[in-house]
Design a protein around this motif. Structure first.
Motif, PDB file in Angstrom:
ATOM      1  N   UNK A 133     -87.827  42.350 -41.818  1.00 25.57           N
ATOM      2  CA  UNK A 133     -88.802  43.342 -42.439  1.00 25.57           C
ATOM      3  C   UNK A 133     -89.873  43.570 -41.358  1.00 25.57           C
ATOM      4  N   UNK A 134     -89.934  42.850 -40.320  1.00 28.54           N
ATOM      5  CA  UNK A 134     -90.840  42.994 -39.493  1.00 28.54           C
ATOM      6  C   UNK A 134     -90.510  42.422 -38.090  1.00 28.54           C
ATOM      7  N   UNK A 135     -90.147  43.329 -37.333  1.00 25.62           N
ATOM      8  CA  UNK A 135     -89.250  42.599 -35.840  1.00 25.62           C
ATOM      9  C   UNK A 135     -90.564  42.104 -34.887  1.00 25.62           C
ATOM     10  N   UNK A 136     -90.266  41.163 -34.338  1.00 21.75           N
ATOM     11  CA  UNK A 136     -91.390  40.623 -33.432  1.00 21.75           C
ATOM     12  C   UNK A 136     -91.485  41.812 -32.344  1.00 21.75           C
ATOM     13  N   UNK A 137     -90.463  42.754 -32.012  1.00 19.13           N
ATOM     14  CA  UNK A 137     -90.987  43.698 -31.057  1.00 19.13           C
ATOM     15  C   UNK A 137     -92.009  44.561 -31.487  1.00 19.13           C
ATOM     16  N   UNK A 138     -92.064  44.826 -32.947  1.00 15.62           N
ATOM     17  CA  UNK A 138     -93.051  45.780 -33.417  1.00 15.62           C
ATOM     18  C   UNK A 138     -94.556  45.320 -32.958  1.00 15.62           C
ATOM     19  N   UNK A 139     -94.805  43.958 -33.306  1.00 17.05           N
ATOM     20  CA  UNK A 139     -95.927  43.045 -32.706  1.00 17.05           C
ATOM     21  C   UNK A 139     -96.124  43.416 -31.378  1.00 17.05           C
ATOM     22  N   UNK A 140     -95.002  43.021 -30.556  1.00 19.46           N
ATOM     23  CA  UNK A 140     -95.327  42.971 -29.027  1.00 19.46           C
ATOM     24  C   UNK A 140     -95.820  44.393 -28.614  1.00 19.46           C
ATOM     25  N   UNK A 141     -95.066  45.481 -29.095  1.00 19.78           N
ATOM     26  CA  UNK A 141     -95.540  46.614 -28.932  1.00 19.78           C
ATOM     27  C   UNK A 141     -96.997  47.055 -28.869  1.00 19.78           C
ATOM     28  N   UNK A 142     -97.615  46.385 -30.119  1.00 18.93           N
ATOM     29  CA  UNK A 142     -98.935  46.698 -30.516  1.00 18.93           C
ATOM     30  C   UNK A 142     -99.753  45.921 -29.530  1.00 18.93           C
ATOM     31  N   UNK A 143     -99.270  44.921 -28.990  1.00 20.58           N
ATOM     32  CA  UNK A 143    -100.170  43.971 -28.176  1.00 20.58           C
ATOM     33  C   UNK A 143    -100.171  44.655 -26.794  1.00 20.58           C
ATOM     34  N   UNK A 144     -99.075  45.332 -26.208  1.00 20.40           N
ATOM     35  CA  UNK A 144     -99.154  46.201 -25.184  1.00 20.40           C
ATOM     36  C   UNK A 144    -100.236  47.278 -25.062  1.00 20.40           C
ATOM     37  N   UNK A 145    -100.275  47.815 -26.404  1.00 11.34           N
ATOM     38  CA  UNK A 145    -101.322  48.763 -26.417  1.00 11.34           C
ATOM     39  C   UNK A 145    -102.582  48.240 -26.600  1.00 11.34           C
ATOM     40  N   UNK A 146    -102.924  47.092 -26.877  1.00 10.83           N
ATOM     41  CA  UNK A 146    -104.230  46.397 -26.745  1.00 10.83           C
ATOM     42  C   UNK A 146    -104.552  46.222 -25.318  1.00 10.83           C
ATOM     43  N   UNK A 147    -103.460  45.966 -24.407  1.00 11.71           N
ATOM     44  CA  UNK A 147    -103.684  45.618 -22.874  1.00 11.71           C
ATOM     45  C   UNK A 147    -103.957  47.058 -22.161  1.00 11.71           C
ATOM     46  N   UNK A 148    -103.317  47.867 -22.849  1.00 10.79           N
ATOM     47  CA  UNK A 148    -103.404  49.341 -22.003  1.00 10.79           C
ATOM     48  C   UNK A 148    -104.614  49.985 -22.368  1.00 10.79           C
ATOM     49  N   UNK A 149    -105.516  49.467 -23.498  1.00 15.59           N
ATOM     50  CA  UNK A 149    -106.749  49.794 -24.008  1.00 15.59           C
ATOM     51  C   UNK A 149    -107.603  49.181 -23.334  1.00 15.59           C
ATOM     52  N   UNK A 150    -107.648  48.048 -22.685  1.00 16.39           N
ATOM     53  CA  UNK A 150    -108.654  47.150 -21.992  1.00 16.39           C
ATOM     54  C   UNK A 150    -109.165  46.044 -22.855  1.00 16.39           C
ATOM     55  N   UNK A 151    -108.708  46.052 -24.229  1.00 14.07           N
ATOM     56  CA  UNK A 151    -109.380  44.903 -25.040  1.00 14.07           C
ATOM     57  C   UNK A 151    -108.936  43.580 -24.467  1.00 14.07           C
ATOM     58  N   UNK A 152    -107.874  43.615 -24.010  1.00 11.45           N
ATOM     59  CA  UNK A 152    -107.283  42.289 -23.375  1.00 11.45           C
ATOM     60  C   UNK A 152    -106.679  42.355 -22.057  1.00 11.45           C
ATOM     61  N   UNK A 153    -106.741  41.485 -21.197  1.00 11.82           N
ATOM     62  CA  UNK A 153    -106.418  41.916 -19.713  1.00 11.82           C
ATOM     63  C   UNK A 153    -104.943  41.080 -19.736  1.00 11.82           C
ATOM     64  N   UNK A 154    -104.690  40.255 -20.574  1.00 11.60           N
ATOM     65  CA  UNK A 154    -103.344  39.703 -20.415  1.00 11.60           C
ATOM     66  C   UNK A 154    -102.827  39.185 -21.718  1.00 11.60           C
ATOM     67  N   UNK A 155    -101.613  39.723 -22.153  1.00 13.32           N
ATOM     68  CA  UNK A 155    -100.781  39.340 -23.368  1.00 13.32           C
ATOM     69  C   UNK A 155     -99.595  38.523 -23.248  1.00 13.32           C
ATOM     70  N   UNK A 156     -99.582  37.601 -24.189  1.00 15.75           N
ATOM     71  CA  UNK A 156     -98.548  36.489 -24.187  1.00 15.75           C
ATOM     72  C   UNK A 156     -98.246  36.069 -25.436  1.00 15.75           C
ATOM     73  N   UNK A 157     -97.615  34.824 -25.649  1.00 14.00           N
ATOM     74  CA  UNK A 157     -96.945  34.486 -26.934  1.00 14.00           C
ATOM     75  C   UNK A 157     -97.218  32.813 -27.134  1.00 14.00           C
ATOM     76  N   UNK A 158     -97.021  32.457 -28.171  1.00 12.80           N
ATOM     77  CA  UNK A 158     -97.080  31.121 -28.427  1.00 12.80           C
ATOM     78  C   UNK A 158     -95.671  30.522 -29.366  1.00 12.80           C
ATOM     79  N   UNK A 159     -95.406  29.543 -28.976  1.00 12.19           N
ATOM     80  CA  UNK A 159     -94.461  28.737 -30.045  1.00 12.19           C
ATOM     81  C   UNK A 159     -93.099  29.652 -30.093  1.00 12.19           C
ATOM     82  N   UNK A 160     -92.866  30.288 -29.048  1.00 12.58           N
ATOM     83  CA  UNK A 160     -91.605  31.034 -28.991  1.00 12.58           C
ATOM     84  C   UNK A 160     -90.417  30.406 -28.050  1.00 12.58           C
TER      85      UNK A 160
END
Ligand SMILES: NC(=O)c1ccc[n+]([C@@H]2O[C@H](COP(=O)([O-])OP(=O)(O)OC[C@H]3O[C@@H](n4cnc5c(N)ncnc54)[C@H](OP(=O)(O)O)[C@@H]3O)[C@@H](O)[C@H]2O)c1
Length: 316
Positions: A133-160
């Motif tokens: 119902x909710x692919x990890x890819x969806x979350x990742x693309x939203x994380x990329x948008x945060x980086x693009x917007x400058x809210x976060x400098x780097x994006x990553x994952x945990x427990x992957x």
């Protein structure tokens, strides 16, 4: 202090301060003490329930020392109930408000497991969102948008695990900078580390000292404490160091950063000094030969009959 150079070119200090289970009433003292002894990296998460206190502590330290915001590396994590694309940005903004910051140095997806929005800790099957119902890819693309917007400098994952990493990398424009996972000599994560290094993903070890401060319900009855391991203690005696320093130096020497938690000024300084400890090839091969396997975070309540996730989905 040694830095890890991430795939974005950013430099992240190899030793950070963990904040899970930090005592709320002494947060200002602990963060002040950490920053004055040389820590520049602080590991936070919304689910730790203490980002407001960390934020107050950061403000206090920044206004009472010569350290400036850009000298610090602040990591936070997206909790499992905010993985739908529409919830990612509000969750990040809420963490930024609590921490009193206008950007994070690193924001990671906390777990490859999704909960219904508003669920902190699942109590029934309905509290989980199955992966179909909710692919990890969806979350990742939203994380990329945060980086693009400058809210976060780097994006990553945990427990992957490797499969999770491959899944998001199949759609990613941005390769994760960091994968933060449990690691110590009882969970060396050699295959995952090899894969991450090959892909330019930096690995950070959480619970590098065996997470001795966990509550009884998170412990198994036959748990062995890595700080009391005979090999680690023998190497510590040989090097005139503490067991904790051996555990941290081993990770740093193999290129893995560490985020030990401590509330004690003495242990904060002791842990930071691990960066100066040089283990020999003999020391490292003795640690590599430890053949006890112990995961301190098995989170069995997330994988029972009530859950759409199985242990093997997560630990691979
Ligand atoms: N991404 C994730 O899913 C995840 C999961 C777990 C943890 N984490 C992060 O990783 C951080 C570290 O992991 P952790 O807190 O589980 O465990 P840890 O850092 O392995 O161990 C912390 C415990 O060790 C004690 N300690 C610290 N330094 C010591 C030393 N030199 N000698 C002896 N004991 C020492 C601390 O007690 P005192 O405070 O009394 O010194 C505390 O009880 C967390 O705080 C959190 O930021 C991330």
């Amino acid at each position: 202090m040694k830095d890890a150079v991430l795939n974005t070119g950013a430099r992240m200090p190899m030793i950070g301060l963990g904040t899970w289970k930090s005592d709320l009433s002494t947060m200002v003292k602990v963060v002040d003490s950490a920053i004055s002894s040389g820590y520049r990296h602080i590991d936070c998460a919304a689910v730790y329930g203490n980002e407001c206190q960390v934020g107050q502590a950061l403000q206090h330290s920044l206004s009472h020392s010569a350290v400036e915001r850009q000298d610090l590396w602040i990591t936070s994590k997206l909790w499992n109930d905010n993985q739908k694309a529409e919830h990612v940005r509000p969750a990040c903004l809420s963490t930024l408000a609590d921490l009193q910051l206008d950007y994070l140095d690193l924001y990671v997806i906390h777990w490859p497991i999704a909960f219904r929005h508003g669920v902190r800790s699942p109590a029934s099957r309905e509290d989980f969102v199955p992966r179909n119902e909710l692919a990890l890819k969806e979350t990742w693309l939203a994380m990329e948008a945060l980086q693009k917007e400058g809210l976060v400098k780097n994006i990553g994952v945990s427990n992957f695990n490797i499969s999770h990493l491959k899944e998001i990398m199949s759609v990613a424009s941005v390769v994760p900078s960091v994968n933060q996972v449990e690691s110590h000599p009882y969970l060396q994560q050699r295959e995952l580390l090899g894969f991450c290094q090959q892909q330019g993903i930096h690995m950070t070890a959480y619970s590098p000292l065996g997470s001795s401060g966990r509550s009884a319900e998170l412990r198994s009855a036959d748990e062995r404490m890595i700080l009391e391991d005979a090999t680690i203690q023998r190497i510590a005696a040989r090097r005139g160091a503490s067991s904790a320093q051996v555990l941290l130096a081993w990770q740093i020497q193999r290129g893995v950063s560490v985020i030990p938690k401590s509330s004690s000024p003495t242990r904060l300084a002791e842990n930071l000094a691990a960066a100066l400890l040089e283990l020999t090839e003999q020391d490292n091969s003795e640690i590599a030969a430890i053949n006890i396997v112990q995961r301190y975070f098995s989170l069995s309540s997330w994988f029972g009959a009530e859950s759409p996730y199985s242990l093997s989905d997560v630990w691979g």
